[in-house]
Motif scaffolding. Structure first.
Motif, PDB file in Angstrom:
ATOM      1  N   ILE A  34       8.429  54.495  84.563  1.00  0.00           N
ATOM      2  CA  ILE A  34       7.256  53.862  83.853  1.00  0.00           C
ATOM      3  C   ILE A  34       7.696  52.317  83.405  1.00  0.00           C
ATOM      4  N   GLN A  35       7.416  51.445  84.250  1.00  0.00           N
ATOM      5  CA  GLN A  35       7.871  50.138  84.038  1.00  0.00           C
ATOM      6  C   GLN A  35       7.537  49.424  82.860  1.00  0.00           C
ATOM      7  N   ARG A  36       6.171  49.480  82.576  1.00  0.00           N
ATOM      8  CA  ARG A  36       5.607  48.928  81.225  1.00  0.00           C
ATOM      9  C   ARG A  36       5.063  50.046  80.495  1.00  0.00           C
ATOM     10  N   LEU A  37       5.929  50.622  79.872  1.00  0.00           N
ATOM     11  CA  LEU A  37       5.095  51.690  78.793  1.00  0.00           C
ATOM     12  C   LEU A  37       5.010  51.304  77.540  1.00  0.00           C
ATOM     13  N   ILE A  38       5.878  50.378  76.982  1.00  0.00           N
ATOM     14  CA  ILE A  38       5.346  49.619  75.459  1.00  0.00           C
ATOM     15  C   ILE A  38       5.460  48.223  75.789  1.00  0.00           C
ATOM     16  N   PRO A  39       4.113  47.367  75.277  1.00  0.00           N
ATOM     17  CA  PRO A  39       3.781  46.324  75.504  1.00  0.00           C
ATOM     18  C   PRO A  39       5.210  45.127  75.092  1.00  0.00           C
ATOM     19  N   SER A  40       5.401  44.106  75.594  1.00  0.00           N
ATOM     20  CA  SER A  40       6.394  43.457  75.346  1.00  0.00           C
ATOM     21  C   SER A  40       6.495  42.860  73.675  1.00  0.00           C
ATOM     22  N   ASP A  41       5.285  42.732  73.237  1.00  0.00           N
ATOM     23  CA  ASP A  41       5.416  42.347  71.703  1.00  0.00           C
ATOM     24  C   ASP A  41       6.248  43.348  70.941  1.00  0.00           C
ATOM     25  N   LYS A  42       5.153  44.371  71.142  1.00  0.00           N
ATOM     26  CA  LYS A  42       5.808  45.593  70.476  1.00  0.00           C
ATOM     27  C   LYS A  42       7.059  45.921  70.834  1.00  0.00           C
ATOM     28  N   SER A  43       7.777  45.871  71.925  1.00  0.00           N
ATOM     29  CA  SER A  43       8.853  46.241  72.339  1.00  0.00           C
ATOM     30  C   SER A  43       9.942  45.371  71.507  1.00  0.00           C
ATOM     31  N   TRP A  44       9.670  44.046  71.368  1.00  0.00           N
ATOM     32  CA  TRP A  44      10.611  43.094  70.844  1.00  0.00           C
ATOM     33  C   TRP A  44      10.722  43.327  69.277  1.00  0.00           C
ATOM     34  N   GLU A  45       9.552  43.813  68.636  1.00  0.00           N
ATOM     35  CA  GLU A  45       9.330  44.254  67.361  1.00  0.00           C
ATOM     36  C   GLU A  45      10.296  45.242  66.885  1.00  0.00           C
ATOM     37  N   TRP A  46      10.319  46.449  67.860  1.00  0.00           N
ATOM     38  CA  TRP A  46      11.030  47.618  67.460  1.00  0.00           C
ATOM     39  C   TRP A  46      12.603  47.045  68.055  1.00  0.00           C
ATOM     40  N   PHE A  47      12.697  46.395  68.953  1.00  0.00           N
ATOM     41  CA  PHE A  47      14.124  45.885  69.446  1.00  0.00           C
ATOM     42  C   PHE A  47      14.777  45.360  68.096  1.00  0.00           C
ATOM     43  N   HIS A  48      13.995  44.264  67.417  1.00  0.00           N
ATOM     44  CA  HIS A  48      14.723  43.780  66.355  1.00  0.00           C
ATOM     45  C   HIS A  48      14.968  44.697  65.248  1.00  0.00           C
ATOM     46  N   ILE A 106       7.947  55.503  67.652  1.00  0.00           N
ATOM     47  CA  ILE A 106       8.316  55.467  68.954  1.00  0.00           C
ATOM     48  C   ILE A 106       8.466  56.810  69.969  1.00  0.00           C
ATOM     49  N   LEU A 107       8.968  57.682  68.913  1.00  0.00           N
ATOM     50  CA  LEU A 107       8.847  59.107  69.459  1.00  0.00           C
ATOM     51  C   LEU A 107       7.417  59.544  70.021  1.00  0.00           C
ATOM     52  N   ASP A 108       6.663  59.129  69.143  1.00  0.00           N
ATOM     53  CA  ASP A 108       4.999  59.514  69.367  1.00  0.00           C
ATOM     54  C   ASP A 108       4.545  58.806  70.669  1.00  0.00           C
ATOM     55  N   ALA A 109       4.934  57.674  70.733  1.00  0.00           N
ATOM     56  CA  ALA A 109       4.570  56.698  72.152  1.00  0.00           C
ATOM     57  C   ALA A 109       5.290  57.576  73.254  1.00  0.00           C
ATOM     58  N   VAL A 110       6.402  58.266  73.043  1.00  0.00           N
ATOM     59  CA  VAL A 110       6.997  58.601  74.317  1.00  0.00           C
ATOM     60  C   VAL A 110       6.406  60.070  74.623  1.00  0.00           C
ATOM     61  N   HIS A 111       6.134  60.792  73.518  1.00  0.00           N
ATOM     62  CA  HIS A 111       5.479  62.028  73.784  1.00  0.00           C
ATOM     63  C   HIS A 111       4.156  61.964  74.155  1.00  0.00           C
ATOM     64  N   LYS A 112       3.340  60.855  73.832  1.00  0.00           N
ATOM     65  CA  LYS A 112       2.181  60.500  74.534  1.00  0.00           C
ATOM     66  C   LYS A 112       2.224  60.417  75.922  1.00  0.00           C
ATOM     67  N   ALA A 113       3.291  59.600  76.196  1.00  0.00           N
ATOM     68  CA  ALA A 113       3.459  59.415  77.836  1.00  0.00           C
ATOM     69  C   ALA A 113       3.741  60.518  78.766  1.00  0.00           C
ATOM     70  N   LEU A 114       4.448  61.435  78.021  1.00  0.00           N
ATOM     71  CA  LEU A 114       5.074  62.587  78.754  1.00  0.00           C
ATOM     72  C   LEU A 114       4.350  63.981  78.086  1.00  0.00           C
ATOM     73  N   PRO A 115       3.173  64.170  78.437  1.00  0.00           N
ATOM     74  CA  PRO A 115       2.419  65.413  77.992  1.00  0.00           C
ATOM     75  C   PRO A 115       3.158  66.646  77.973  1.00  0.00           C
ATOM     76  N   GLY A 116       3.334  67.544  76.910  1.00  0.00           N
ATOM     77  CA  GLY A 116       3.944  68.676  76.906  1.00  0.00           C
ATOM     78  C   GLY A 116       5.541  68.547  76.489  1.00  0.00           C
ATOM     79  N   SER A 117       5.806  67.258  76.583  1.00  0.00           N
ATOM     80  CA  SER A 117       7.436  67.046  75.926  1.00  0.00           C
ATOM     81  C   SER A 117       7.345  67.336  74.453  1.00  0.00           C
ATOM     82  N   SER A 118       8.612  67.649  74.085  1.00  0.00           N
ATOM     83  CA  SER A 118       8.744  68.017  72.743  1.00  0.00           C
ATOM     84  C   SER A 118      10.241  67.668  72.342  1.00  0.00           C
ATOM     85  N   PHE A 119      10.468  66.360  72.015  1.00  0.00           N
ATOM     86  CA  PHE A 119      11.962  65.985  71.999  1.00  0.00           C
ATOM     87  C   PHE A 119      12.400  66.134  70.524  1.00  0.00           C
ATOM     88  N   ASN A 120      13.522  66.600  70.136  1.00  0.00           N
ATOM     89  CA  ASN A 120      13.887  66.820  68.728  1.00  0.00           C
ATOM     90  C   ASN A 120      15.377  66.191  68.244  1.00  0.00           C
TER      91      ASN A 120
END
Ligand SMILES: O=C(O)CCC(=O)C(=O)O
Ligand SMILES: [Fe+2]
Length: 925
Positions: A34-48, A106-120
């Motif tokens: 998925i090339q653009r899962l997180i918007p650029s601004d949000k991605s930079w915010e998390w990056f920093h 971030i985990l929530d965002a990934v879970h939303k993108a991948l229904p049924g996933s449950s990362f721990n």
């Protein structure tokens, strides 16, 4: 700390506007990008945030057993209670999600993108520029199970992510599929690259970790930072039961062949049937699997077993009934069952009532998440499979609670045990310390006793001294009674006695010093002898060197002669060639004249005969003409090339001669150096001789001093006896002594100077040796160059010899300037001279090396000698000082003695000392 406040995120809905691309890797492996899962601004915010707040570390990992600094920063976050992650011999500390709150967003965002996933769990990577990377690997750790889903989120600098198929032999699991299907899958590309963009998500699924490896390679031009988050699900966790530690795997770990539960067994005696279903399945599919253990428990009616089994990269539990266990046991698949350990069995999706509609496809499965805390609990749950779901869940929950409590209890017990052990060690240490203390006390007591006895003996000695003093006083009193006027004399006597004792002591010390000096002299003498021997050796080797140098010069002369001969041969060859050329030219002239004649004749004939004949004759003439021209051209070319080659050879020979001359010069300079070294060695020997003389002089002086001291003592006593007033003579002698002492000092100064000079000489010879080394290096280099030039000349000559061979074949007249054999002989000679140069070079090198070694040895000896001399000088200084002190003390004693004797003689009429020996003075030297 300024903690970044991050709002709850609402990222793009995965099912709507986010574009995803799936790449089927074949054989049940695929990758979703998925090339653009997180918007650029949000991605930079998390990056920093991550860049600043995550506790990044760069651990040392092990690659093929060798320590290796991981080429990127890392951090691990996991839900508590999971089995620890270990990779490449490194176990990262697991931080909690709550430590870094944005991680849950971030985990929530990934879970939303991948229904049924449950990362721990989450492994974070930070690449500080293009030099940071992750090498080829697969995330196939057992704790993720056989088909893990791994989601990799990227922030910051874009980097390539490459996937490559593992070598074919390792691939497994495709055995059940038909060959046609496999063939089709084989057509998939074996390598894929994804450009991981800022805010992108890449998910590896199915058997990707089993069959593929991946990497983020180095990128030379990249400088910016990239942060990557790989989300994973750990399937197992630790549980404690009946004092045993169990790694419990969730149902996800069951490999696919076991997942589709067997068709519903008959409703009667459901649990048993279910058990049988599993056990049958087990028997069919997994007999060859590795069985790690078997655990037995009993219900009211039957005994059942749980098998701990290893399969598909994981360890898990299977349920089996007693009949099958016996079969397994008889076939050697099981070891003795352990009755104490039990595991739970849970039934899922049971039909609620008998006679209800046909059950669903799946009726039950193994779940080891909640083991029983006791056999009773297991039996009760096992017997109540038909009870309502609610009741079961309550029971399970309470059983889970009890298990939790038991686990905690066990952990606490372990802690207590650890503390107890620590306490034990502490007690042991304390006991040891007490024993040590006791021992120390005993020693102290003994020491105190000894001290007391010493004190007592001191006291008694003091008392004895007091008594002696008293006696002396009494004696003095008696004396004073007899000779009251001698009070002052007595005091003086006392004083003289004291002085006498000190003098004797000092003289003793002087004697010791002198002995020491003698010893030092002896050792110096030994060192000197050794140095002489070395000097002799050096001389001998110098002689040998000179002989060898002479030999070398002779060889060089022979070489020169050979070169002269070579030159002569070359000149002769040149002359021969010139001769051949002359002959060829004459031949050519002859041809030319013949041609002109023929042409004239032809012209005449042309005029006489018919035109046809003339034409044919002309044509023939033209042909002959052309042939002659061609011949001329060939000869010219041959001559030119021969001349060139001869010139070249002459040049090479000249160069070789020059190099040889240089070699000879180097030899000469080497010879000069050897002779100068010899002169230096001679000089050193001379210096050493002088030193020896000086040392002998010092030795004699010291002996003199001793003698004089002894004589003086004797003289003193005799003079005292014979001439009581010979003080002038004594003074004279003392003056003489002082003068000699001064002389000794001067000598010593000179010796010092000499030593200094010797040191300087040694320095100089060192420098000469260094220069020699440098020259040798230069010489070697030049020899190398000469060798190369010679080699080249030889090659050229060989080439020429080949060319000459060709010419000789082409030349019909057989006039060869230098035959192949001649050239071969010439080459042989050159080779010989080359070998000779090699040998000479090696021999000279060895010579210079030997000279250097000898020189170094001599240097070392000279240094040792200098050191010995220094030490002797110091000792002489000391002895002289002591002698001076002793001298002055002696003068004082002599004065006192004189006075004492005078007094004694005066008082002789009043006092009768029958025992003269008590008054005689003996100087012990
Ligand atoms: O940085 C990446 O994209 C990959 C990281 C990775 O493969 C890993 O951490 O196992
Ligand atoms: Fe990885």
């Amino acid at each position: 700390m300024n903690v970044l406040k991050l709002k709850a995120v609402s990222v793009a809905n995965p099912n709507e506007n986010v574009k995803r691309e799936t790449v089927d890797l074949g054989n049940g492996s695929d990758v979703v990008y998925i090339q653009r899962l997180i918007p650029s601004d949000k991605s930079w915010e998390w990056f920093h945030y991550l860049d600043k707040h995550i506790p990044w570390t760069r651990p040392t990992i092990r690659v093929f057993g060798k320590p290796f600094l991981q080429p990127r920063d890392t951090c691990y976050v996991a839900t508590p209670g999971l089995t620890e992650l270990t990779y490449s011999g490194y176990q990262p500390h697991a931080y909690s999600w709550d430590d870094y709150p944005p991680l849950t967003d971030i985990l929530d965002a990934v879970h939303k993108a991948l229904p049924g996933s449950s990362f721990n769990s989450l492994l974070l990577n930070r690449y500080n520029g293009g030099n940071d990377y992750v090498g080829w690997h697969s995330d196939d750790e057992k704790l993720y199970g056989p088909t893990p889903e791994i989601a990799s989120l990227s922030f910051g600098c874009e980097r390539d992510f490459t996937l490559k198929k593992k070598p074919r032999k390792k691939s497994c699991g495709g055995g059940d599929e038909p060959a046609s299907k496999r063939l089709k899958k084989d057509s998939h590309a074996d390598q894929h690259t994804f450009r991981l963009r800022h805010g992108s998500l890449l998910v590896m699924r199915g058997y990707t970790q089993r069959d593929w490896i991946h990497s983020v390679p180095k990128r030379a031009k990249v400088e910016a930072t990239r942060i990557n988050l790989t989300f994973r699900r750990v399937l197992s966790k630790k549980t404690y039961l009946d004092g045993c530690e169990f790694i419990c795997h969730s149902k996800d770990l069951l490999p696919p062949p076991l997942r589709p539960i067997r068709p519903t067994p008959p409703q009667t005696s459901l649990p048993l049937k279910l058990k049988l279903a599993y056990s049958q399945f087990f028997m069919q599919a997994n007999l060859t699997n590795h069985i790690l253990g078997c655990f037995l428990f009993s219900t009211v009616s039957e005994r059942f077993y749980l098998i701990k089994r290893k399969d598909y990269g994981g360890v898990f539990w299977l349920y089996i009934c007693s009949i099958h266990i016996r079969i397994l046991y008889s076939r050697g698949f099981l070891v003795t069952p352990n009755i104490k350990n039990i595991m739970s069995f849970r039934v899922r999706d049971q039909p609620k009532e008998v006679g209800s509609p046909s059950p669903k496809g799946e009726v039950g499965e193994i779940d080891t998440r909640a083991p029983f805390q006791s056999v009773k609990a297991a039996v009760s749950l096992f017997g109540e499979v038909a009870v309502s779901k609610e009741k079961r869940s309550i029971k399970r929950r309470s059983s889970e609670n009890v298990l939790e409590k038991e686990t905690q209890l066990l952990l606490t017990q372990r802690e207590v045990n650890k503390i107890k052990k620590q306490l034990d060690t502490f007690e042991n240490t304390k006991a040891k310390a007490l024993t040590e203390l006791d021992k120390a006390n005993v020693t102290l007591l003994e020491l105190t006793k000894k001290l007391n006895s010493v004190r007592e003996s001191k006291q008694s000695a003091m008392e004895a001294a007091e008594a002696v003093k008293n006696q002396a006083k009494e004696l003095e009193q008696a004396l004073s009674q007899k000779a009251i006027g001698y009070e002052a004399w007595k005091q003086e006597l006392e004083h003289a006695r004291k002085e006498y004792t000190t003098t004797v002591k000092e003289l003793d010390a002087s004697k010791q010093e002198l002995n020491k000096i003698r010893q030092d002299f002896d050792s110096a003498l030994e060192a000197k002898l050794a140095a002489f021997q070395t000097a002799g050796e050096a001389q001998r080797s110098a002689k040998l060197n000179a002989e060898k140098v002479n030999e070398l010069s002779k060889e060089l002369a022979t070489m020169k002669e050979q070169i002269e001969q070579l030159k002569l041969a070359a000149l002769l060859a040149q002359e021969e060639q010139a001769k051949v050329m002359g002959e060829r030219e004459t031949q050519l002239n002859f041809y030319e004249t013949a041609r002109v004649e023929v042409q004239t004749k032809l012209m005449a004939l042309k005029n006489e005969y018919d035109p046809e004949l003339t034409q044919s004759l002309e044509a023939k003439l033209a042909e002959t003409d052309a042939e002659i021209h061609e011949l001329q051209e060939q000869m010219r070319q041959a001559r030119a090339s021969e001349m060139d080659t001869v010139k070249l050879i002459t040049l090479e020979i000249k160069e070789a001669t020059k190099t040889l001359q240089e070699v000879a010069e180097e030899e000469n300079s080497l010879r000069n150096l050897v002779s100068s070294l010899r002169t230096e060695i001679e000089q050193v020997k001379k210096e050493q001789d002088e030193m020896k003389e000086k040392e002998q002089a010092v030795e004699a002086l010291a002996a003199n001093l001793t003698d004089q001291l002894q004589n003086r003592t004797e003289e003193t006593s005799s003079v005292e006896e014979k001439e009581p007033d010979n003080s002038e003579d004594i003074n004279l002698k003392i003056k003489q002594l002082l003068f000699e002492t001064e002389n000794a000092r001067k000598e010593e100064e000179e010796m010092k100077l000499k030593a200094q000079e010797l040191k300087q000489e040694a320095e100089k010879s060192k420098t000469v040796a260094e220069e020699l080394e440098k020259k040798l290096e230069l010489f070697l280099k030049q020899a190398e160059e000469a060798k190369a030039a010679e080699q080249k000349a030889v090659e050229e000559m060989k080439m020429l010899s080949d060319a000459q061979g060709a010419v000789s074949v082409a030349d019909a007249n057989g006039k060869i300037v230098l035959t192949v054999d001649e050239f071969a002989a010439l080459s042989g000679k050159i080779k010989e001279s080359e070998d000779l140069i090699d040998k000479t070079e090696a021999a000279s090198m060895a010579q210079v090396e030997a000279i250097n070694t000898r020189k170094n040895e001599v240097d070392r000896k000279v240094e040792a000698n200098l050191k010995a001399i220094e030490e002797i000088k110091a000792a002489t200084d000391m002895a002289l000082r002591n002698a001076e002190m002793a001298d002055s003390a002696k003068v004082a004693v002599e004065g006192e003695l004189k006075r004492w004797r005078l007094d004694e003689q005066k008082g002789g009429s009043d006092l009768d000392y029958s025992d003269n020996s008590s008054r005689s003075i003996s100087l012990r030297i």
